[in-house]
Design a protein around this motif. Structure first.
Motif, PDB file in Angstrom:
ATOM      1  N   ILE A   1     -11.113 -14.026  15.178  1.00 54.32           N
ATOM      2  CA  ILE A   1     -11.366 -12.698  14.602  1.00 54.32           C
ATOM      3  C   ILE A   1     -11.447 -12.864  13.099  1.00 54.32           C
ATOM      4  O   ILE A   1     -10.552 -13.448  12.476  1.00 54.32           O
ATOM      5  CB  ILE A   1     -10.254 -11.708  14.986  1.00 54.32           C
ATOM      6  CG1 ILE A   1     -10.235 -11.487  16.501  1.00 54.32           C
ATOM      7  CG2 ILE A   1     -10.456 -10.382  14.265  1.00 54.32           C
ATOM      8  CD1 ILE A   1      -9.125 -10.551  16.965  1.00 54.32           C
ATOM      9  N   ALA A   2     -12.534 -12.400  12.502  1.00 55.64           N
ATOM     10  CA  ALA A   2     -12.726 -12.526  11.055  1.00 55.64           C
ATOM     11  C   ALA A   2     -11.696 -11.673  10.328  1.00 55.64           C
ATOM     12  O   ALA A   2     -11.526 -10.485  10.639  1.00 55.64           O
ATOM     13  CB  ALA A   2     -14.140 -12.116  10.671  1.00 55.64           C
ATOM     14  N   LYS A   3     -11.031 -12.284   9.352  1.00 54.28           N
ATOM     15  CA  LYS A   3      -9.988 -11.591   8.590  1.00 54.28           C
ATOM     16  C   LYS A   3     -10.113 -11.936   7.123  1.00 54.28           C
ATOM     17  O   LYS A   3     -10.722 -12.940   6.755  1.00 54.28           O
ATOM     18  CB  LYS A   3      -8.589 -11.972   9.094  1.00 54.28           C
ATOM     19  CG  LYS A   3      -8.299 -11.530  10.513  1.00 54.28           C
ATOM     20  CD  LYS A   3      -6.882 -11.917  10.926  1.00 54.28           C
ATOM     21  CE  LYS A   3      -6.576 -11.459  12.340  1.00 54.28           C
ATOM     22  NZ  LYS A   3      -5.200 -11.819  12.750  1.00 54.28           N
ATOM     23  N   ARG A   4      -9.508 -11.099   6.294  1.00 51.23           N
ATOM     24  CA  ARG A   4      -9.403 -11.360   4.858  1.00 51.23           C
ATOM     25  C   ARG A   4      -8.057 -10.852   4.365  1.00 51.23           C
ATOM     26  O   ARG A   4      -7.413 -10.027   5.010  1.00 51.23           O
ATOM     27  CB  ARG A   4     -10.536 -10.683   4.093  1.00 51.23           C
ATOM     28  CG  ARG A   4     -10.477  -9.166   4.104  1.00 51.23           C
ATOM     29  CD  ARG A   4     -11.612  -8.563   3.308  1.00 51.23           C
ATOM     30  NE  ARG A   4     -11.612  -7.107   3.388  1.00 51.23           N
ATOM     31  CZ  ARG A   4     -12.563  -6.323   2.869  1.00 51.23           C
ATOM     32  NH1 ARG A   4     -13.596  -6.885   2.255  1.00 51.23           N
ATOM     33  NH2 ARG A   4     -12.485  -5.016   2.989  1.00 51.23           N
ATOM     34  N   LYS A   5      -7.665 -11.362   3.188  1.00 50.01           N
ATOM     35  CA  LYS A   5      -6.370 -10.991   2.630  1.00 50.01           C
ATOM     36  C   LYS A   5      -6.353  -9.539   2.175  1.00 50.01           C
ATOM     37  O   LYS A   5      -7.329  -9.034   1.625  1.00 50.01           O
ATOM     38  CB  LYS A   5      -6.017 -11.898   1.449  1.00 50.01           C
ATOM     39  CG  LYS A   5      -5.696 -13.324   1.841  1.00 50.01           C
ATOM     40  CD  LYS A   5      -5.274 -14.131   0.626  1.00 50.01           C
ATOM     41  CE  LYS A   5      -4.917 -15.557   1.023  1.00 50.01           C
ATOM     42  NZ  LYS A   5      -4.500 -16.362  -0.159  1.00 50.01           N
ATOM     43  N   ASP A   6      -5.221  -8.903   2.415  1.00 48.18           N
ATOM     44  CA  ASP A   6      -5.013  -7.536   1.938  1.00 48.18           C
ATOM     45  C   ASP A   6      -4.755  -7.586   0.432  1.00 48.18           C
ATOM     46  O   ASP A   6      -3.834  -8.273  -0.015  1.00 48.18           O
ATOM     47  CB  ASP A   6      -3.828  -6.920   2.656  1.00 48.18           C
ATOM     48  CG  ASP A   6      -3.693  -5.423   2.367  1.00 48.18           C
ATOM     49  OD1 ASP A   6      -4.464  -4.922   1.537  1.00 48.18           O
ATOM     50  OD2 ASP A   6      -2.814  -4.777   2.970  1.00 48.18           O
ATOM     51  N   PRO A   7      -5.560  -6.905  -0.409  1.00 44.26           N
ATOM     52  CA  PRO A   7      -5.331  -6.973  -1.868  1.00 44.26           C
ATOM     53  C   PRO A   7      -3.974  -6.423  -2.289  1.00 44.26           C
ATOM     54  O   PRO A   7      -3.403  -6.865  -3.284  1.00 44.26           O
ATOM     55  CB  PRO A   7      -6.484  -6.140  -2.444  1.00 44.26           C
ATOM     56  CG  PRO A   7      -6.973  -5.300  -1.319  1.00 44.26           C
ATOM     57  CD  PRO A   7      -6.711  -6.061  -0.072  1.00 44.26           C
ATOM     58  N   GLN A   8      -3.424  -5.475  -1.531  1.00 44.47           N
ATOM     59  CA  GLN A   8      -2.116  -4.923  -1.888  1.00 44.47           C
ATOM     60  C   GLN A   8      -0.970  -5.826  -1.426  1.00 44.47           C
ATOM     61  O   GLN A   8       0.062  -5.890  -2.065  1.00 44.47           O
ATOM     62  CB  GLN A   8      -1.954  -3.532  -1.269  1.00 44.47           C
ATOM     63  CG  GLN A   8      -2.965  -2.522  -1.810  1.00 44.47           C
ATOM     64  CD  GLN A   8      -2.782  -1.152  -1.191  1.00 44.47           C
ATOM     65  OE1 GLN A   8      -1.979  -0.982  -0.273  1.00 44.47           O
ATOM     66  NE2 GLN A   8      -3.521  -0.163  -1.673  1.00 44.47           N
ATOM     67  N   ASN A   9      -1.165  -6.521  -0.304  1.00 38.70           N
ATOM     68  CA  ASN A   9      -0.148  -7.432   0.230  1.00 38.70           C
ATOM     69  C   ASN A   9      -0.836  -8.743   0.579  1.00 38.70           C
ATOM     70  O   ASN A   9      -1.379  -8.899   1.672  1.00 38.70           O
ATOM     71  CB  ASN A   9       0.523  -6.828   1.464  1.00 38.70           C
ATOM     72  CG  ASN A   9       1.689  -7.666   1.937  1.00 38.70           C
ATOM     73  OD1 ASN A   9       2.096  -8.621   1.276  1.00 38.70           O
ATOM     74  ND2 ASN A   9       2.240  -7.326   3.096  1.00 38.70           N
ATOM     75  N   PRO A  10      -0.855  -9.732  -0.337  1.00 39.10           N
ATOM     76  CA  PRO A  10      -1.606 -10.973  -0.083  1.00 39.10           C
ATOM     77  C   PRO A  10      -1.102 -11.760   1.113  1.00 39.10           C
ATOM     78  O   PRO A  10      -1.846 -12.588   1.645  1.00 39.10           O
ATOM     79  CB  PRO A  10      -1.394 -11.771  -1.387  1.00 39.10           C
ATOM     80  CG  PRO A  10      -1.016 -10.762  -2.414  1.00 39.10           C
ATOM     81  CD  PRO A  10      -0.270  -9.707  -1.670  1.00 39.10           C
ATOM     82  N   ARG A  11       0.123 -11.529   1.562  1.00 36.81           N
ATOM     83  CA  ARG A  11       0.620 -12.263   2.723  1.00 36.81           C
ATOM     84  C   ARG A  11       0.042 -11.752   4.034  1.00 36.81           C
ATOM     85  O   ARG A  11       0.151 -12.410   5.056  1.00 36.81           O
ATOM     86  CB  ARG A  11       2.153 -12.175   2.781  1.00 36.81           C
ATOM     87  CG  ARG A  11       2.854 -12.859   1.623  1.00 36.81           C
ATOM     88  CD  ARG A  11       4.358 -12.796   1.812  1.00 36.81           C
ATOM     89  NE  ARG A  11       5.064 -13.473   0.732  1.00 36.81           N
ATOM     90  CZ  ARG A  11       6.385 -13.565   0.656  1.00 36.81           C
ATOM     91  NH1 ARG A  11       7.142 -13.029   1.594  1.00 36.81           N
ATOM     92  NH2 ARG A  11       6.959 -14.199  -0.358  1.00 36.81           N
ATOM     93  N   GLN A  12      -0.542 -10.574   4.016  1.00 36.54           N
ATOM     94  CA  GLN A  12      -1.059  -9.963   5.227  1.00 36.54           C
ATOM     95  C   GLN A  12      -2.576 -10.068   5.262  1.00 36.54           C
ATOM     96  O   GLN A  12      -3.237  -9.993   4.227  1.00 36.54           O
ATOM     97  CB  GLN A  12      -0.626  -8.496   5.288  1.00 36.54           C
ATOM     98  CG  GLN A  12      -0.958  -7.803   6.603  1.00 36.54           C
ATOM     99  CD  GLN A  12      -0.419  -6.376   6.637  1.00 36.54           C
ATOM    100  OE1 GLN A  12       0.242  -5.969   5.687  1.00 36.54           O
ATOM    101  NE2 GLN A  12      -0.712  -5.651   7.684  1.00 36.54           N
ATOM    102  N   PHE A  13      -3.138 -10.249   6.459  1.00 38.40           N
ATOM    103  CA  PHE A  13      -4.576 -10.358   6.643  1.00 38.40           C
ATOM    104  C   PHE A  13      -5.055  -9.166   7.463  1.00 38.40           C
ATOM    105  O   PHE A  13      -4.440  -8.797   8.474  1.00 38.40           O
ATOM    106  CB  PHE A  13      -4.941 -11.665   7.358  1.00 38.40           C
ATOM    107  CG  PHE A  13      -4.706 -12.892   6.519  1.00 38.40           C
ATOM    108  CD1 PHE A  13      -5.732 -13.446   5.774  1.00 38.40           C
ATOM    109  CD2 PHE A  13      -3.451 -13.491   6.471  1.00 38.40           C
ATOM    110  CE1 PHE A  13      -5.518 -14.561   4.993  1.00 38.40           C
ATOM    111  CE2 PHE A  13      -3.230 -14.609   5.693  1.00 38.40           C
ATOM    112  CZ  PHE A  13      -4.269 -15.146   4.956  1.00 38.40           C
ATOM    113  N   ASN A  14      -6.161  -8.592   7.027  1.00 37.60           N
ATOM    114  CA  ASN A  14      -6.746  -7.441   7.707  1.00 37.60           C
ATOM    115  C   ASN A  14      -8.010  -7.859   8.442  1.00 37.60           C
ATOM    116  O   ASN A  14      -8.787  -8.694   7.969  1.00 37.60           O
ATOM    117  CB  ASN A  14      -7.093  -6.330   6.707  1.00 37.60           C
ATOM    118  CG  ASN A  14      -5.839  -5.772   6.043  1.00 37.60           C
ATOM    119  OD1 ASN A  14      -4.754  -5.806   6.614  1.00 37.60           O
ATOM    120  ND2 ASN A  14      -5.991  -5.237   4.839  1.00 37.60           N
TER     121      ASN A  14
END
Length: 931
Positions: free
Chosen positions: A725-738
């Protein structure tokens, strides 16, 4: 609840008698008799048992019974803070009704007193203001105040002082201008403002000389001097000295962040120090006049001090200087000079409250649980084991480590420890749920854990994996030491070629050179080492079985590893137990050491898990003789008996017994054990590589969809290779991927992908209609870190499939290895079919004449046999593999045609090659349009 309360006890009962009485119903973990502050027994106690069943049995047996003519009442304790807890009635209890009412009455009285004091103060202030307000404009009252002014030197009329307010204002402005620009900022007065002070004194002497030269009488001269002292139009020498002392006192009151500079050159001046710290501007610089070699520099903010500390070990006038933080000591010296008692860290430690200071410092070092994921627990019963705590804490999330210290003298736990969670959220949940709860008869107390002490050898030596000054080998060693405790074991019975050669030379009473020398003929050196390793491993397995080691544990894909048994590999040949014991015994008592005669692999079992972990951390990849120690946690339940001699029944054998009972008609398995029995077998093509054109593009995925949901949606069609599943880093929380709302799925077979494309188009996944399209993307195999399990099939005949054969291995070398176990019918090594490619494809088929020889070869070579450094992987050939060559040729042809077609699609249409190899260009208009 495993904790009970016993009420109405006799007044002269002792703790020893109560232990004898209540100990008949179970193991007592806690017994507390309650007393008043004066030492009077309150006639009740708390008793903690190791289990709830024991506590309930004690309540049933002892409730309403007599102990020394007193009928006692026994009840289960209520949970801490529970609403079911009955109201206390004793006058000694803090939460009783009488005490609560008393506290409320005292609080009300204090509030009334505060309000009354405020009212009286307000009344006094109002009376004074009223009196002053009445006589404010009365000139006689103002004259009365001037007469009784203590600061007045002489009568104003006699001195001839000008009472004009405008002149006083001008004089005040001139005084402000003189004092607002001091010569040098210096909080101690030791250094460099002396020249400017002398200039000011000379300037002050000039107007006095001019006034004395005037033709006036002595009385007028005295009046003018008195008027000058009172009005202070210009500062004299005494006034300037007072102003200077005032400014110094004001600077001395500032709490500066001070740095002490050591090894300062002898002739260093203040300006040199200021230039050294540019562009920073120190607030003060102190160079002692009588003592040389150091100085003090003060900064207003801690940020400036931190920037200044970066210049540590720099050079002043060619001499290297060193910094140290002098802030706390500077506060102590100021407090001593001012006669104040300021409690700093050093003063508290020097006083008798060092214990409280230690606790204060430890609380400050505690991390937030939501960040560290570590919890400190205490008040444990001494019968608690690490497994009990792990079961308790694993109910709230996966646990990384449970540390339970053991006293080295008594061999009992110390009653406290730490637990580390993989996710800090689970640690926070466990902290909120378990703090103050009952555990084995005691109230569990949880607190945030302290920072981890950097006691690793690399940390102490100042070594860091990212240090650019380290060599590649040092960085690799540090990286291996960090990952040493991972539960991935690639080959438990591994033997290095050097150790194999040494053992063979000792066994045959010859030299290592002669074993590896092939000039006299015979098999190659690789074959000799492979057969020698096989023989040593067989002897090792036989020895381990005699010592009570369960060899099947090495072949099983064990999820859990033992926390007390360490497997030491890569030992030098002919290692003795007496050499290993002093190295491992210094971390704690060893239960047993199992070392085969070859002396290249050993099993070390510790009595306590904490000591085993400490030994593992310290000794992993450390040097033993001439080689590094390769340590690995052994599989769980590797021994058939415990240290006390009790037999160990593996969990898988228990499941097999239950399966046998169900076949015989005794189906009595519980619902909770169905997960162990109903294990889904792996599909036949689970280990095969995916065919071409098996990847599909998934569009319009729900942002909450996870790969497990997609696998469950498509798995009924066939075997799935991987899902992304394509994901990218959350700009507000870099540890989480959206999620980006799209992904890819790759199947093992092409016909399964065709079936999914036709039948599952626009089906709903998590409420969204997902669109499927073909994709040329090749997905990477998802490696979860576990070793791929070899298919352990039953013997199907005399044919064995051999994988992972080195490409440099010759046909004769493979033949020499297998012919040592019996007569062979055939040996086939499929060759590469590509143009210009020679050699085999890395696997082959061995067919023996008898089933006995095939079984003997399979058992011997499948354990751990290496050829040219690669381990041979053996499987029984299936019935369908009888036509293995035809199948392999078909698969190879299909893959080759697919790769050629893909290459032609990417090739430019402007030119092509004919069969003879001549390049032809298309005619004008046949190709692409002109640009």
């Amino acid at each position: 609840m495993s904790r009970i309360i016993v009420k109405q006890l006799p007044k002269k009962i002792t703790e020893e008698k109560l232990r004898n009485i209540f100990g008949t119903k179970g193991i007592i973990t806690d017994l507390q008799l309650k007393y008043t502050p004066e030492g009077k027994f309150r006639q009740f106690c708390f008793v903690g048992y190791s289990s709830e069943q024991e506590a309930q049995a004690a309540v049933k047996h002892f409730d309403n019974t007599c102990i020394q003519t007193s009928r006692v009442r026994v009840e289960l304790c209520a949970a801490l803070g529970s609403e079911e807890k009955p109201q206390s009635w004793s006058k000694y209890a803090k939460d009783s009704k009488k005490n609560v009412e008393k506290l409320k009455a005292v609080e009300k009285e204090l509030e009334k007193e505060k309000k009354a004091n405020k009212k009286t103060k307000e009344k006094k202030i109002n009376k004074v203001d009223e009196i002053l307000g009445k006589h404010k404009d009365d000139p006689e009252f103002q004259e009365f105040l001037k007469v009784h002014d203590k600061t007045r030197a002489l009568w104003a009329n006699d001195a001839g002082i000008n009472d004009d307010p405008t002149t006083e204002q001008d004089d005040a402005e001139e005084e402000d201008e003189d004092t607002s620009t001091p010569g040098v900022r210096n909080d101690s007065g030791v250094d460099a403002g002396d020249e400017e002070v002398e200039d000011e004194e000379n300037e002050e002497e000039e107007p006095a000389e001019k006034l004395a030269a005037k033709p006036i009488s002595d009385l007028e001269y005295m009046k003018s001097l008195i008027a000058g002292n009172d009005a202070t139009p210009k500062p004299t020498r005494s006034s300037s000295a007072k102003g200077q002392t005032n400014t110094k006192a004001a600077k001395g009151d500032l709490d500066l962040f001070t740095i002490k500079i050591h090894n300062v050159p002898y002739n260093t001046k203040r300006q040199d120090v200021l230039k050294f710290f540019k562009p920073l501007k120190p607030y003060s610089v102190r160079l002692p006049a009588k003592v040389h070699g150091f100085c003090y520099v003060g900064f207003k903010t801690e940020k400036d001090m931190a920037k200044a500390m970066l210049k540590n070990k720099s050079f002043i006038k060619g001499k290297q200087v060193f910094f140290s933080d002098f802030t706390e000591q500077n506060k102590v010296t100021k407090s001593k000079n001012n006669g104040e008692s300021v409690e700093s860290e050093t003063s508290i430690q020097s006083s008798g409250n060092a214990k409280w200071q230690y606790q204060h410092d430890s609380i400050q070092k505690e991390d937030n649980i939501s960040v560290s994921g570590r919890i400190f627990f205490r008040n444990l019963p001494y019968t608690t084991t690490e497994d009990d705590l792990r079961k308790l804490f694993e109910g709230y999330g996966p646990v990384v480590e449970v540390n339970l210290p053991v006293d080295k003298l008594t061999r009992q736990i110390k009653g406290f420890g730490t637990v580390t969670y993989m996710m800090p959220e689970h640690a926070l949940k466990a902290f909120n749920s378990l703090d103050g709860t009952d555990f084995h008869g005691r109230l569990l107390h949880l607190m945030p854990a302290k920072e981890l002490a950097n006691d690793d050898d690399a940390k102490r030596d100042g070594l860091d994996e990212n240090d650019p000054n380290l060599t590649f080998q040092q960085k690799k060693a540090l990286k291996l030491k960090k990952t040493a405790q991972q539960s991935i074991g690639w080959n438990t019975l591994f033997l290095g070629p050097n150790a194999v050669a040494d053992l063979l030379a000792k066994q045959f009473k010859t030299t290592k050179e002669r074993i590896l020398d092939t000039n006299e003929g015979g098999s190659s050196a690789a074959v000799r080492l492979a057969l020698g390793e096989t023989q040593i491993v067989m002897e090792m397995k036989k020895f381990l079985e005699e010592e009570g080691v369960r060899l099947s544990a090495f072949d099983e894909p064990s999820v859990k590893r033992s926390n007390t048994v360490i497997l030491a590999k890569n030992l030098p040949a002919d290692t003795q137990v007496s050499e290993l014991t002093p190295i491992f015994a210094k971390f704690g008592p060893i239960g047993r050491i199992v070392l085969p005669p070859s002396g290249v692999t050993a099993l070390i079992e510790y009595c306590d898990p904490a000591e085993a972990r400490q030994a593992f951390k310290k000794l992993a990849y450390s040097k033993f003789k001439t080689v590094p120690l390769f340590l690995e946690w052994a599989p769980e339940q590797i021994f058939t008996t415990t240290l006390s001699g009790e037999p160990v029944i593996p969990k898988q054998e228990e499941v097999k017994k239950e399966e046998v009972e169900t076949k015989n008609g005794f189906d009595e398995t519980k619902q909770g054990d169905k997960d162990l029995v109903d294990e889904k077998p792996l599909p036949e093509d689970a280990d095969d590589e995916p065919e071409p054109n098996t990847t599909l593009f998934l569009r319009n995925l729900n942002f909450k969809t996870v790969p497990e949901t997609i696998i469950a949606h498509f798995q009924h069609l066939g075997t799935i290779h991987t899902v992304e599943i394509a994901k990218r880093k959350d700009p507000q929380n870099p540890r989480q991927f959206n999620s980006l709302g799209y992904g890819f799925i790759q199947f093992k077979k092409a016909h399964v992908a065709e079936h999914a494309l036709k039948d599952l188009q626009l089906t709903k996944i998590d409420g969204n209609q997902v669109e499927l399209k073909r994709s040329d993307r090749i997905l990477k195999t998802q490696d979860d870190g576990t070793r791929r399990q070899v298919k352990q099939k039953k013997q199907t005949g005399t044919k064995i499939l051999v994988r992972n054969i080195p490409f440099q291995a010759q046909y004769k070398e493979v033949h020499d290895i297998f012919k040592a176990f019996g007569l062979m019918r055939s040996l086939r090594l499929p060759k590469k079919t590509g143009p210009g490619q020679e050699g085999h494809r890395g696997f082959g088929f061995v067919d023996f004449l008898t089933n006995t020889d095939a079984k003997h070869a399979f058992d011997a070579l499948s354990a751990s046999t290496h050829l040219y450094g690669r381990r041979l992987v053996l499987e029984w050939a299936s019935v369908e593999d009888q036509h293995d060559v035809e199948e392999l040729r078909k698969r190879t042809a299909s893959k080759f045609t697919a790769t050629v077609a893909a290459g032609e699609a990417k090739r430019s249409k402007r030119a092509f090659f004919d069969m003879e190899g001549n390049m032809k260009l298309p005619a004008d208009g046949d190709g692409d349009d002109a640009e």
